[in-house]
Write a protein that holds these residues in place. Structure first.
Motif, PDB file in Angstrom:
ATOM      1  N   ARG A  20       0.822  -1.221   0.000  1.00 49.82           N
ATOM      2  CA  ARG A  20       0.000   0.000   0.000  1.00 49.82           C
ATOM      3  C   ARG A  20       0.852   1.265   0.000  1.00 49.82           C
ATOM      4  NH1 ARG A  20      -2.242  -4.560  -0.099  1.00 49.82           N
ATOM      5  NH2 ARG A  20      -4.251  -4.934   0.964  1.00 49.82           N
ATOM      6  N   LEU A  21       1.958   1.236   0.760  1.00 52.49           N
ATOM      7  CA  LEU A  21       2.767   2.443   0.893  1.00 52.49           C
ATOM      8  C   LEU A  21       3.468   2.835  -0.404  1.00 52.49           C
ATOM      9  CD1 LEU A  21       4.365   2.080   4.443  1.00 52.49           C
ATOM     10  CD2 LEU A  21       2.337   3.384   3.754  1.00 52.49           C
ATOM     11  N   GLN A  22       3.668   1.893  -1.305  1.00 54.77           N
ATOM     12  CA  GLN A  22       4.319   2.230  -2.570  1.00 54.77           C
ATOM     13  C   GLN A  22       3.494   3.215  -3.386  1.00 54.77           C
ATOM     14  OE1 GLN A  22       4.480  -0.733  -5.787  1.00 54.77           O
ATOM     15  NE2 GLN A  22       2.941  -1.952  -4.666  1.00 54.77           N
ATOM     16  N   GLN A  51       4.793   3.000  11.332  1.00 55.85           N
ATOM     17  CA  GLN A  51       5.385   2.846   9.998  1.00 55.85           C
ATOM     18  C   GLN A  51       4.614   3.673   8.975  1.00 55.85           C
ATOM     19  OE1 GLN A  51       5.435  -1.204   8.523  1.00 55.85           O
ATOM     20  NE2 GLN A  51       6.297  -0.610   6.542  1.00 55.85           N
ATOM     21  N   VAL A  52       3.296   3.629   9.059  1.00 47.54           N
ATOM     22  CA  VAL A  52       2.447   4.386   8.128  1.00 47.54           C
ATOM     23  C   VAL A  52       2.592   5.890   8.381  1.00 47.54           C
ATOM     24  CG1 VAL A  52       0.048   4.841   7.471  1.00 47.54           C
ATOM     25  CG2 VAL A  52       0.838   2.487   7.791  1.00 47.54           C
ATOM     26  N   LYS A  53       2.646   6.295   9.649  1.00 46.61           N
ATOM     27  CA  LYS A  53       2.819   7.714   9.968  1.00 46.61           C
ATOM     28  C   LYS A  53       4.187   8.206   9.492  1.00 46.61           C
ATOM     29  CE  LYS A  53       1.028   9.528  13.677  1.00 46.61           C
ATOM     30  NZ  LYS A  53       0.687   9.866  15.080  1.00 46.61           N
ATOM     31  N   ASP A  54       5.212   7.370   9.625  1.00 44.03           N
ATOM     32  CA  ASP A  54       6.550   7.745   9.181  1.00 44.03           C
ATOM     33  C   ASP A  54       6.607   7.937   7.666  1.00 44.03           C
ATOM     34  OD1 ASP A  54       7.489   7.691  11.755  1.00 44.03           O
ATOM     35  OD2 ASP A  54       8.437   5.718  11.595  1.00 44.03           O
ATOM     36  N   ALA A  55       5.663   7.308   6.966  1.00 43.48           N
ATOM     37  CA  ALA A  55       5.587   7.477   5.508  1.00 43.48           C
ATOM     38  C   ALA A  55       4.869   8.772   5.128  1.00 43.48           C
ATOM     39  CB  ALA A  55       4.871   6.275   4.884  1.00 43.48           C
ATOM     40  N   GLY A  56       4.489   9.553   6.137  1.00 37.13           N
ATOM     41  CA  GLY A  56       3.865  10.848   5.874  1.00 37.13           C
ATOM     42  C   GLY A  56       2.359  10.837   5.812  1.00 37.13           C
ATOM     43  N   ILE A  57       1.747   9.748   6.271  1.00 39.02           N
ATOM     44  CA  ILE A  57       0.291   9.619   6.217  1.00 39.02           C
ATOM     45  C   ILE A  57      -0.275   9.927   7.601  1.00 39.02           C
ATOM     46  CG2 ILE A  57      -1.645   8.071   5.713  1.00 39.02           C
ATOM     47  CD1 ILE A  57       0.473   6.429   4.032  1.00 39.02           C
ATOM     48  N   SER A  58      -1.087  10.955   7.683  1.00 39.60           N
ATOM     49  CA  SER A  58      -1.648  11.358   8.976  1.00 39.60           C
ATOM     50  C   SER A  58      -3.097  10.927   9.145  1.00 39.60           C
ATOM     51  CB  SER A  58      -1.553  12.877   9.143  1.00 39.60           C
ATOM     52  OG  SER A  58      -2.271  13.537   8.117  1.00 39.60           O
ATOM     53  N   GLN A  59      -3.769  10.659   8.056  1.00 37.60           N
ATOM     54  CA  GLN A  59      -5.180  10.274   8.113  1.00 37.60           C
ATOM     55  C   GLN A  59      -5.284   8.749   8.152  1.00 37.60           C
ATOM     56  OE1 GLN A  59      -7.724  13.515   5.869  1.00 37.60           O
ATOM     57  NE2 GLN A  59      -6.086  12.819   4.522  1.00 37.60           N
ATOM     58  N   ILE A  60      -5.383   8.220   9.375  1.00 43.26           N
ATOM     59  CA  ILE A  60      -5.367   6.774   9.598  1.00 43.26           C
ATOM     60  C   ILE A  60      -6.622   6.371  10.357  1.00 43.26           C
ATOM     61  CG2 ILE A  60      -4.121   4.871  10.698  1.00 43.26           C
ATOM     62  CD1 ILE A  60      -1.554   6.558  10.383  1.00 43.26           C
ATOM     63  N   ILE A  61      -7.283   5.329   9.852  1.00 36.91           N
ATOM     64  CA  ILE A  61      -8.512   4.805  10.468  1.00 36.91           C
ATOM     65  C   ILE A  61      -8.250   3.374  10.910  1.00 36.91           C
ATOM     66  CG2 ILE A  61     -10.916   4.164  10.057  1.00 36.91           C
ATOM     67  CD1 ILE A  61      -9.434   6.755   7.818  1.00 36.91           C
ATOM     68  N   LEU A  62      -8.713   3.044  12.105  1.00 32.71           N
ATOM     69  CA  LEU A  62      -8.596   1.681  12.630  1.00 32.71           C
ATOM     70  C   LEU A  62      -9.979   1.041  12.579  1.00 32.71           C
ATOM     71  CD1 LEU A  62      -6.422   2.486  15.787  1.00 32.71           C
ATOM     72  CD2 LEU A  62      -5.626   1.883  13.482  1.00 32.71           C
TER      73      LEU A  62
END
Length: 275
Positions: A20-22, A51-62
């Protein structure tokens, strides 16, 4: 008109996350499972979030887990009837909310599921009593989660969108809503007017969309453009402030190509609308 996000979904499997991060998504939704709620599982989930936040993604849903020991995590669960399932629903939601508060995330909980609803409804004297209990449980989690929690629509007789009286009742509770387009479309057996009415009526409280196509008969989670939903009609009705993901069934869970293709399909419609 809402800017369409590249929103992707994955579990905590490192291969899924790497895939997904690619694509550098703007929105990332973690689809959690029962195994994520052991001590080690929660640690892995926290590390995956970082890991996802370090990729620059701030909008994260659990996304709250769908099942526990084979049973759906149905909010209709009565503590006195199914205490273990009830406790898992309660504790897993609390675990996700703790992460959400600590890391500035969002938690998504299903208002209901459809596949076992009849089993849970049988524990109540009437649909009205079951609905009242459902709202009681939703109120409970709404109070705990505040601006960190949202509730998703079902295709069951409990917590669905598109019936005006129930929609107004949902609005009266001031919930933050997640709107799954396919669930609403299937609930009304492919009625485009019902879908568009619900999108319009609930728009002000929708904070997140699952953009999914469907033939409107069964839960099929199709790639956009492969079902019967008119996306030209849907796109102008989306809340501009909401996030979105493409919750599409994948042929391979380590390859999000169907999710990405859905994004590209909708972006093309967005571009054409500006011509």
């Amino acid at each position: 008109m809402k800017k369409i996000d590249l929103g992707l979904k994955a579990g905590t499997d490192p291969k899924q996350i790497t895939d997904r991060l690619q694509y550098a998504p703007e929105v990332f939704e973690f689809y959690t499972a029962e195994t994520d709620f052991t001590k080690d599982g929660l640690k892995r989930l926290a590390e995956a979030i970082e890991q996802v936040k370090d990729a620059g993604i701030s909008q994260i849903i659990l996304h709250h887990p769908m099942r526990y020991h084979g049973d759906f995590t149905e909010l209709l669960t009565l503590e006195q009837k199914m205490p273990e399932l009830y406790r898992f629903i309660e504790q897993s939601t609390l675990d996700l909310l703790q992460l959400a508060y600590d890391k500035e995330l969002q938690v998504l909980v299903h208002g209901s599921y459809s596949r076992q609803t009849a089993l849970f409804l049988a524990q109540f004297d009437s649909l009205e009593k079951a609905t009242a209990y459902s709202f009681k449980r939703l109120d409970h989690f709404h109070e705990l989660g505040k601006e960190h929690i949202m509730f998703e629509n079902s295709i069951s007789p409990i917590f669905y969108y598109g019936e005006s009286a129930l929609d107004e009742q949902i609005l009266a509770h001031d919930y933050r809503l997640a709107f799954d387009t396919s669930h609403c479309f299937i609930k009304w057996q492919g009625s485009e007017p019902k879908l568009l009415e619900a999108l319009t009526r609930l728009r002000s409280k929708i904070v997140h969309y699952h953009l999914v196509d469907s033939l409107g008969e069964v839960h099929d989670s199709l790639e956009l453009g492969k079902g019967k939903i008119d996306w030209n009609a849907v796109l102008p009705l989306l809340n501009e402030q909401a996030t979105n993901i493409f919750e599409i069934v994948l042929q391979d869970q380590t390859d999000a190509k169907e999710q990405v293709a859905s994004y590209e399909y909708l972006k093309q419609i967005e571009q054409n609308s500006k011509l």
